[in-house]
Design an enzyme around this catalytic site. Structure first.
Site, PDB file in Angstrom:
ATOM      1  N   GLN A 139       6.707  -4.578 -19.293  1.00 21.75           N
ATOM      2  CA  GLN A 139       6.260  -3.801 -20.450  1.00 21.75           C
ATOM      3  C   GLN A 139       7.224  -3.982 -21.613  1.00 21.75           C
ATOM      4  O   GLN A 139       8.389  -3.614 -21.511  1.00 21.75           O
ATOM      5  CB  GLN A 139       6.185  -2.319 -20.043  1.00 21.75           C
ATOM      6  CG  GLN A 139       5.839  -1.354 -21.149  1.00 21.75           C
ATOM      7  CD  GLN A 139       5.768   0.069 -20.633  1.00 21.75           C
ATOM      8  OE1 GLN A 139       4.738   0.509 -20.138  1.00 21.75           O
ATOM      9  NE2 GLN A 139       6.861   0.803 -20.734  1.00 21.75           N
ATOM     10  N   GLY A 140       6.753  -4.540 -22.705  1.00 21.21           N
ATOM     11  CA  GLY A 140       7.588  -4.791 -23.875  1.00 21.21           C
ATOM     12  C   GLY A 140       7.432  -3.703 -24.913  1.00 21.21           C
ATOM     13  O   GLY A 140       6.734  -3.889 -25.927  1.00 21.21           O
ATOM     14  N   TYR A 141       8.064  -2.571 -24.686  1.00 17.74           N
ATOM     15  CA  TYR A 141       8.003  -1.446 -25.619  1.00 17.74           C
ATOM     16  C   TYR A 141       9.346  -1.223 -26.311  1.00 17.74           C
ATOM     17  O   TYR A 141       9.494  -1.434 -27.504  1.00 17.74           O
ATOM     18  CB  TYR A 141       7.601  -0.169 -24.875  1.00 17.74           C
ATOM     19  CG  TYR A 141       6.130   0.004 -24.583  1.00 17.74           C
ATOM     20  CD1 TYR A 141       5.198  -0.985 -24.866  1.00 17.74           C
ATOM     21  CD2 TYR A 141       5.666   1.177 -24.004  1.00 17.74           C
ATOM     22  CE1 TYR A 141       3.849  -0.810 -24.578  1.00 17.74           C
ATOM     23  CE2 TYR A 141       4.318   1.375 -23.714  1.00 17.74           C
ATOM     24  CZ  TYR A 141       3.414   0.369 -24.000  1.00 17.74           C
ATOM     25  OH  TYR A 141       2.091   0.565 -23.720  1.00 17.74           O
ATOM     26  N   SER A 142      10.351  -0.749 -25.564  1.00 20.10           N
ATOM     27  CA  SER A 142      11.616  -0.318 -26.156  1.00 20.10           C
ATOM     28  C   SER A 142      12.352  -1.463 -26.848  1.00 20.10           C
ATOM     29  O   SER A 142      12.300  -2.612 -26.401  1.00 20.10           O
ATOM     30  CB  SER A 142      12.526   0.277 -25.073  1.00 20.10           C
ATOM     31  OG  SER A 142      11.978   1.465 -24.562  1.00 20.10           O
ATOM     32  N   SER A 168      11.925  -3.628 -17.483  1.00 21.06           N
ATOM     33  CA  SER A 168      12.053  -3.738 -16.031  1.00 21.06           C
ATOM     34  C   SER A 168      11.385  -5.005 -15.509  1.00 21.06           C
ATOM     35  O   SER A 168      10.247  -5.312 -15.866  1.00 21.06           O
ATOM     36  CB  SER A 168      11.415  -2.519 -15.354  1.00 21.06           C
ATOM     37  OG  SER A 168      12.047  -1.331 -15.759  1.00 21.06           O
ATOM     38  N   GLU A 176      -1.361   6.841 -15.318  1.00 22.50           N
ATOM     39  CA  GLU A 176      -0.704   7.217 -14.068  1.00 22.50           C
ATOM     40  C   GLU A 176      -0.547   8.725 -13.930  1.00 22.50           C
ATOM     41  O   GLU A 176       0.030   9.196 -12.952  1.00 22.50           O
ATOM     42  CB  GLU A 176       0.679   6.557 -13.989  1.00 22.50           C
ATOM     43  CG  GLU A 176       0.634   5.099 -13.552  1.00 22.50           C
ATOM     44  CD  GLU A 176       2.018   4.597 -13.194  1.00 22.50           C
ATOM     45  OE1 GLU A 176       2.192   4.120 -12.061  1.00 22.50           O
ATOM     46  OE2 GLU A 176       2.908   4.669 -14.043  1.00 22.50           O
ATOM     47  N   GLU A 181      16.232  14.553 -24.532  1.00 22.69           N
ATOM     48  CA  GLU A 181      16.220  15.114 -25.882  1.00 22.69           C
ATOM     49  C   GLU A 181      14.834  14.997 -26.513  1.00 22.69           C
ATOM     50  O   GLU A 181      14.315  15.949 -27.118  1.00 22.69           O
ATOM     51  CB  GLU A 181      17.263  14.396 -26.754  1.00 22.69           C
ATOM     52  CG  GLU A 181      18.709  14.672 -26.365  1.00 22.69           C
ATOM     53  CD  GLU A 181      19.176  13.875 -25.159  1.00 22.69           C
ATOM     54  OE1 GLU A 181      20.288  14.148 -24.673  1.00 22.69           O
ATOM     55  OE2 GLU A 181      18.436  12.986 -24.698  1.00 22.69           O
TER      56      GLU A 181
END
Length: 395
Positions: A129-132, A164, A247, A379
């Site tokens: 998954q290419g998000y952050s 990951s 999920e 946070e």
């Protein structure tokens, strides 16, 4: 017999059959693994995941026309619970099975479904998954990776982090900015990127556990063909938010089963006398810590049941998930801190520990430091709770 009673009886029969198969199959698999079973080893995890898929335990909720079993959510939950209870590890292709596949089923074209679903079902193709990004972790809408229109598709430029299994994945779904002039939530697109493409570079990140499960990924003028766009251009935020909800109801089940198992291990440690005959459970402080964790385990189970019931009713996802995420991650850290306190100097030995349980708890403690960061920091989750549940003004 009412329909509810009939469904419960069928769920229980499914549970017993599944439990028998898992206990036999996983014990045999672990026994046959060269050098002895190691649930932390990624090759071991991938091979066990392959075994599950080969025996029809993937695509549980998919429509039958795409090779799935069309099982109701209640039975999918049973699978996750029993799989965790038998001690089997989570797989390597979790993102492919749990996030990308249902997203494809909902938003993909027929050609995209035919191309990608069989590879996930068989576990032949692993997804990441290419998000952050370094400047956009929990603030996902601020991603700066850009995809510029090009003949036949897009040219992708950017840098993702904490990805990951990127070094093991054949494919990655990437959230990229395709309209830099639009408001930040409205100029993103959802792209399916071949990790073997020229210009893709993966750099594993060594963790405190010694493993490198997370990676940095660099996209340097990577060509993504037009059929790699999932959904409409600039609709990536909507798809990403939908993907995050798929999920819901089952995500925490294996983690809560493991929490309860670790809690029992900690109880055993607290009742075990040390070399001087001292029993840690004789301390009121230890008893208080354990009692609080036992209450956490019970409340988390109730929250998981509530989320599952809401998902089965078709309720839209809400901010309650943030409450569960904070509660689980922070309670899990407290649990493992207590376990190390009880293990004492044995915990410092890590893989040289006198027994497997000590090594597992020490490894889990080190890994748990990430749990209040991944999937949205504590946070950020508290901000969501404050604004969406308590109605407090935005900071």
């Amino acid at each position: 017999m009412t329909q509810l009673e009939s469904d419960a009886r069928e769920d229980q029969a499914f549970r017993l059959d599944l439990r028998g198969w898992l206990e036999s199959a996983y014990a045999r698999f672990a026994q046959d693994w060269p050098g002895g079973a190691d649930p932390r080893n990624l090759d071991f995890r991938r091979a066990w995941e392959d075994t599950l898929c080969a025996n029809g335990w993937s695509g549980l909720g998919w429509p039958k026309e795409h090779g799935g079993r069309a099982l109701p959510l209640s039975r999918q939950a049973v699978f996750h619970e029993e799989h965790a209870r038998c001690g089997a590890p989570l797989g390597v292709n979790l993102i492919g099975h749990g996030i990308l596949a249902p997203t494809l089923l909902h938003f993909g074209t027929e050609a995209q479904k035919r191309r990608f679903l069989p590879g996930i079902l068989s576990n032949r193709e692993v997804w990441c998954q290419g998000y952050s990004e370094p400047g956009a972790g929990s603030d996902l809408a601020s991603v700066r990776t850009r995809a510029q229109p090009a003949p036949g598709g897009y040219r992708l430029h950017g840098h993702k982090i904490w990805t990951s299994f990127a070094d093991r994945a054949q494919w990655c779904f990437v959230l990229a900015r395709t309209d830099p002039q639009a408001p930040k939530h409205k100029g993103l697109s959802f792209l399916l990127v071949d990790m073997r493409s020229p210009g893709v570079r993966v750099e594993p990140i060594r963790q405190i556990t010694g493993e490198a499960e997370f990676c940095e990924v660099f996209f340097e003028d990577v060509f993504v063909p037009q059929d790699g766009l999932l959904g409409e251009p600039n609709q990536g935020w909507k798809i990403a938010m939908a993907a995050a909800s798929f999920e819901r109801g089952t995500y925490f089940i294996p983690r809560l089963v493991r929490f309860a198992q670790e809690l029992n291990q900690v109880r055993e440690l607290a009742l075990r006398a040390d070399a001087y005959g001292h029993v840690p459970a004789s301390s009121a402080t230890v008893r208080h810590q354990w009692a609080r964790l036992a209450a956490d385990s019970h409340v988390l189970a109730l929250k998981s049941q509530r989320a599952l019931a809401g998902a089965m009713r078709g309720d839209p996802p809400g901010p309650e998930g943030s409450s569960t995420k904070i509660h689980w991650s922070e309670a899990h850290q407290r649990l493992l801190e207590l376990s190390l306190q009880l293990l004492g100097e044995d915990a410092c030995l890590a893989d040289g520990a006198p027994d497997a349980r000590t090594a597992e708890l020490t490894h889990a403690y080190l890994w748990s430091r990430a749990e209040t960061i991944l999937a949205g920091t504590s946070e950020i989750q508290r901000n969501i709770i404050a604004e969406q549940m308590l109605g407090l003004p935005k900071a």
